[in-house]
Design a protein around this motif. Structure first.
Motif, PDB file in Angstrom:
ATOM      1  N   ARG A   7       0.758  -1.264   0.055  1.00 57.88           N
ATOM      2  CA  ARG A   7      -0.077   0.088  -0.061  1.00 57.88           C
ATOM      3  C   ARG A   7       0.832   1.212   0.076  1.00 57.88           C
ATOM      4  O   ARG A   7       0.451   2.118  -0.978  1.00 57.88           O
ATOM      5  CB  ARG A   7      -1.112  -0.147   1.091  1.00 57.88           C
ATOM      6  N   VAL A   8       1.747   1.262   0.876  1.00 58.59           N
ATOM      7  CA  VAL A   8       2.703   2.518   1.073  1.00 58.59           C
ATOM      8  C   VAL A   8       3.502   2.670  -0.057  1.00 58.59           C
ATOM      9  O   VAL A   8       3.793   4.042  -0.710  1.00 58.59           O
ATOM     10  CB  VAL A   8       3.513   2.402   2.337  1.00 58.59           C
ATOM     11  N   THR A   9       4.082   1.599  -0.814  1.00 56.89           N
ATOM     12  CA  THR A   9       5.106   1.727  -1.873  1.00 56.89           C
ATOM     13  C   THR A   9       4.294   1.789  -3.322  1.00 56.89           C
ATOM     14  O   THR A   9       4.812   2.285  -4.263  1.00 56.89           O
ATOM     15  CB  THR A   9       5.935   0.701  -2.064  1.00 56.89           C
ATOM     16  N   GLU A  10       3.010   1.385  -3.466  1.00 62.29           N
ATOM     17  CA  GLU A  10       2.392   0.997  -4.619  1.00 62.29           C
ATOM     18  C   GLU A  10       3.269   0.192  -5.584  1.00 62.29           C
ATOM     19  O   GLU A  10       3.133   0.212  -6.760  1.00 62.29           O
ATOM     20  CB  GLU A  10       1.892   2.312  -5.206  1.00 62.29           C
ATOM     21  N   GLU A  11       4.037  -0.613  -4.976  1.00 59.69           N
ATOM     22  CA  GLU A  11       4.749  -1.760  -5.735  1.00 59.69           C
ATOM     23  C   GLU A  11       4.506  -3.114  -5.272  1.00 59.69           C
ATOM     24  O   GLU A  11       3.947  -3.457  -4.149  1.00 59.69           O
ATOM     25  CB  GLU A  11       6.169  -1.543  -5.489  1.00 59.69           C
ATOM     26  N   ARG A  12       4.504  -4.036  -6.242  1.00 66.87           N
ATOM     27  CA  ARG A  12       4.304  -5.445  -5.851  1.00 66.87           C
ATOM     28  C   ARG A  12       5.576  -5.904  -5.281  1.00 66.87           C
ATOM     29  O   ARG A  12       6.752  -5.708  -5.774  1.00 66.87           O
ATOM     30  CB  ARG A  12       4.254  -6.270  -7.284  1.00 66.87           C
ATOM     31  N   PRO A  13       5.622  -6.839  -4.219  1.00 67.87           N
ATOM     32  CA  PRO A  13       6.709  -7.468  -3.765  1.00 67.87           C
ATOM     33  C   PRO A  13       7.728  -8.433  -4.641  1.00 67.87           C
ATOM     34  O   PRO A  13       6.921  -8.987  -5.467  1.00 67.87           O
ATOM     35  CB  PRO A  13       6.527  -8.248  -2.584  1.00 67.87           C
ATOM     36  N   LYS A  14       8.632  -8.405  -4.296  1.00 69.02           N
ATOM     37  CA  LYS A  14       9.645  -9.339  -5.245  1.00 69.02           C
ATOM     38  C   LYS A  14      10.854  -9.911  -4.096  1.00 69.02           C
ATOM     39  O   LYS A  14      11.220  -9.041  -3.294  1.00 69.02           O
ATOM     40  CB  LYS A  14      10.350  -8.556  -6.227  1.00 69.02           C
ATOM     41  N   MET A  15      11.369 -11.161  -4.368  1.00 69.33           N
ATOM     42  CA  MET A  15      12.470 -11.405  -3.580  1.00 69.33           C
ATOM     43  C   MET A  15      13.690 -10.875  -3.987  1.00 69.33           C
ATOM     44  O   MET A  15      13.940 -10.786  -5.217  1.00 69.33           O
ATOM     45  CB  MET A  15      12.527 -13.175  -3.693  1.00 69.33           C
ATOM     46  N   TRP A  16      14.509 -10.426  -2.839  1.00 69.04           N
ATOM     47  CA  TRP A  16      15.647  -9.780  -3.302  1.00 69.04           C
ATOM     48  C   TRP A  16      16.803 -10.932  -2.630  1.00 69.04           C
ATOM     49  O   TRP A  16      16.833 -11.045  -1.421  1.00 69.04           O
ATOM     50  CB  TRP A  16      15.850  -8.336  -2.804  1.00 69.04           C
ATOM     51  N   GLY A  17      17.583 -11.375  -3.402  1.00 74.80           N
ATOM     52  CA  GLY A  17      18.469 -12.409  -2.906  1.00 74.80           C
ATOM     53  C   GLY A  17      17.539 -13.625  -2.408  1.00 74.80           C
ATOM     54  O   GLY A  17      16.420 -13.707  -2.667  1.00 74.80           O
ATOM     55  N   PRO A  18      18.280 -14.403  -1.490  1.00 79.23           N
ATOM     56  CA  PRO A  18      17.523 -15.397  -1.045  1.00 79.23           C
ATOM     57  C   PRO A  18      16.542 -15.204   0.128  1.00 79.23           C
ATOM     58  O   PRO A  18      15.654 -15.992   0.644  1.00 79.23           O
ATOM     59  CB  PRO A  18      18.707 -16.582  -0.527  1.00 79.23           C
ATOM     60  N   SER A  19      16.490 -13.854   0.879  1.00 84.28           N
ATOM     61  CA  SER A  19      15.648 -13.758   2.151  1.00 84.28           C
ATOM     62  C   SER A  19      15.365 -12.271   2.254  1.00 84.28           C
ATOM     63  O   SER A  19      14.815 -12.160   3.502  1.00 84.28           O
ATOM     64  CB  SER A  19      16.647 -14.023   3.121  1.00 84.28           C
TER      65      SER A  19
END
Length: 138
Positions: A38-50
């Motif tokens: 909601r705050v970023t208006e972005e979809r989440p994505k994995m960055w590195g393994p964790s």
């Protein structure tokens, strides 16, 4: 120069949470995902393994080294959740004092559970961090 390990991947966020989180953390992860989306208006994505990350910014250090990183995000680190944000300036420091139980590193906010903090204050800290990143890196 060594290649950066922390970069965006197509790994499954659901699998990451299922493999690392206890039941309480799973619920907290769902709440953090909703808040950050909601705050970023972005979809989440994995960055590195964790790291479950949101957005992207590019940086260049004085040494000339460049890279990319998510603008904000979080990770499960054992019994803690770590939210990645920048806390600089009097306003951000004042908010941090109102947050609740936490430990703060350079850009890592360590919490045991969302119930230990004021989530509305966390949201304001994240917004302030995003504003700071935009001012610094565009």
């Amino acid at each position: 120069m060594a290649e950066l390990k922390t970069k965006a991947t197509d790994a499954s966020i659901e699998e990451y949470i299922a493999s690392r989180a206890n039941e309480e953390q799973k619920a907290d992860c769902e709440n953090l995902i909703a808040l950050l989306k909601r705050v970023t208006e972005e979809r989440p994505k994995m960055w590195g393994p964790s790291i479950i990350g949101y957005g992207l910014y590019k940086y260049t250090y004085e040494s000339g080294r460049t890279g990319e990183m998510c603008r904000t995000g979080f990770a499960i680190r054992g019994k803690e959740l770590v939210v990645y944000l920048i806390v600089e300036g009097a306003e951000q420091e004042a908010l941090l004092k109102q947050l609740g139980k936490y430990k703060m590193g350079k850009s890592c906010l360590h919490i045991k559970r969302l119930a230990d903090i004021d989530v509305k204050i966390l949201e304001q800290l994240i917004i302030g961090s995003l504003v700071h990143l935009k001012a610094r890196y565009g």
